[in-house]
Structure formats: C-alpha cells, structure tokens
Scaffold this motif. Structure first.
Motif, PDB file in Angstrom:
ATOM      1  N   VAL A   1       0.865  -1.167   0.000  1.00  0.00           N
ATOM      2  CA  VAL A   1       0.000   0.000   0.000  1.00  0.00           C
ATOM      3  C   VAL A   1       0.905   1.222   0.000  1.00  0.00           C
ATOM      4  O   VAL A   1       1.865   1.296   0.769  1.00  0.00           O
ATOM      5  N   VAL A   2       0.592   2.176  -0.878  1.00  0.00           N
ATOM      6  CA  VAL A   2       1.304   3.449  -0.931  1.00  0.00           C
ATOM      7  C   VAL A   2       0.235   4.541  -0.906  1.00  0.00           C
ATOM      8  O   VAL A   2      -0.696   4.508  -1.719  1.00  0.00           O
ATOM      9  N   VAL A   3       0.367   5.474   0.026  1.00  0.00           N
ATOM     10  CA  VAL A   3      -0.588   6.574   0.153  1.00  0.00           C
ATOM     11  C   VAL A   3       0.102   7.860  -0.278  1.00  0.00           C
ATOM     12  O   VAL A   3       1.215   8.154   0.169  1.00  0.00           O
ATOM     13  N   LEU A   4      -0.581   8.612  -1.141  1.00  0.00           N
ATOM     14  CA  LEU A   4      -0.032   9.851  -1.695  1.00  0.00           C
ATOM     15  C   LEU A   4      -0.931  11.032  -1.358  1.00  0.00           C
ATOM     16  O   LEU A   4      -2.159  10.892  -1.305  1.00  0.00           O
ATOM     17  N   ASP A   5      -0.316  12.203  -1.198  1.00  0.00           N
ATOM     18  CA  ASP A   5      -1.121  13.412  -1.009  1.00  0.00           C
ATOM     19  C   ASP A   5      -1.566  13.946  -2.373  1.00  0.00           C
ATOM     20  O   ASP A   5      -1.302  13.324  -3.417  1.00  0.00           O
ATOM     21  N   GLU A   6      -2.221  15.088  -2.365  1.00  0.00           N
ATOM     22  CA  GLU A   6      -2.787  15.662  -3.596  1.00  0.00           C
ATOM     23  C   GLU A   6      -1.738  16.014  -4.651  1.00  0.00           C
ATOM     24  O   GLU A   6      -2.054  16.202  -5.817  1.00  0.00           O
TER      25      GLU A   6
END
Length: 168
Positions: free
Chosen positions: A134-139
């Motif tokens: 899982v990789v979470v990115l900002d805007e």
C-alpha cells in the motif's frame, strides 16, 4: 530489495518502495475499459495505491472490497487497485462484486510499474508479479505512507493507511 514471505517461504522483491516524503513515480497503466491512466491524471486527489499479485486470490479480493468500502468514502480520495491481472479479469471481479468506488488498473503490458516502485517479485513462484503493498499519496503525489506486507497472504494494515489519509 524487500525480503518477505510467501506461504512462509522467503522471497524477495527487486527493490524497495518509494521513500516517505519523495515524489511518487508517474506510471502508465491500463484501466478496465482499456483506456490508459497515469498517476498524473489523479493530481489534486489523495491517492491510495492498493497493489497486489492477483485479484483472483482471496486476500487480494478482500483488500479491494475493504478499500472500496473504507477509503473510497473519504473526501477527495481515489483508490487505485493495481495488479498484473488482465483488465478483463479486473472488470469481471468488480462487476460480480458490485464494486464501483475503486479504480482497477493493470500493469500487464510492461510490468514497468512494479519495477519503478521496486515491488515486483524477483524470486519465488510469483516472480514477475507485483507484491502486496500500500502506498498513500497526497494531492501532489508525495508519498505519505508505505507498507510492504511481510507475508503475502496477510492483508495490509488498512487502519494505518487510512490514518495517513486523515493526517493530510
């Protein structure tokens, strides 16, 4: 290279996930409708990359269902479910499950996504497939959270990834 296990047997990936704080590499993947999607197409949204070997396995299917329910309800957030499955299999799965809050993307053409993100299996029976991450990115596409699941059969830490979205 990440050292993980598949059914308790040690396997390795070709590299490591992008570092928290770094700019996520752009990618070109195939959507279920056979259109081309790039990470840059989602600029301005928080993005969860739910990556797995194949939607035709129990844990992978559960992760798609779970992210469809949880993270997809979050404001300004897109959940991209990425595997090497053919787009037809991805579409069939989402249609049969009634899932419409996630974007299914396939790395089947080149496998370049798995290479660029360092998560392609380098050894073992899943060699060439994408490992569970899982990789979470900002805007702006900056990496806020990563998880390389240590045992491929285990689910990712949904709570930690969703908290990374909330802390934005």
């Amino acid at each position: 290279m990440a050292k993980i296990t598949l059914g308790g047997t040690p396997v390795e990936t070709i590299g490591n996930l992008p570092e928290v704080g770094s700019q996520a590499p752009d990618f070109t993947l195939t959507a279920s409708d056979l259109s081309i999607q790039k990470l840059s197409d989602f600029k301005g949204h928080k993005v969860v990359l739910n990556i797995f070997p194949s939607v035709d396995t129990g844990t992978c299917a559960t992760s798609v269902r779970s992210f469809n329910k949880e993270a997809a309800e979050m404001k300004n957030t897109k959940v991209l479910c990425i595997s090497r499955d053919l787009p037809f299999a991805q579409a069939r799965f989402c249609g049969a499950e009634g899932l419409d809050n996630v974007v299914m993307l396939s790395d089947f053409k080149t496998g370049q996504f798995g290479k660029d993100y360092g998560l392609e299996f380098a050894t073992g029976p899943f060699e060439g497939l994408d490992s569970r991450c899982v990789v979470v990115l900002d805007e702006n596409g900056v990496v806020k959270y990563t998880e390389q699941v240590q045992e491929v059969a285990d689910e990712p830490n949904y709570k930690a990834s969703l908290e990374a979205l909330l802390n934005e």
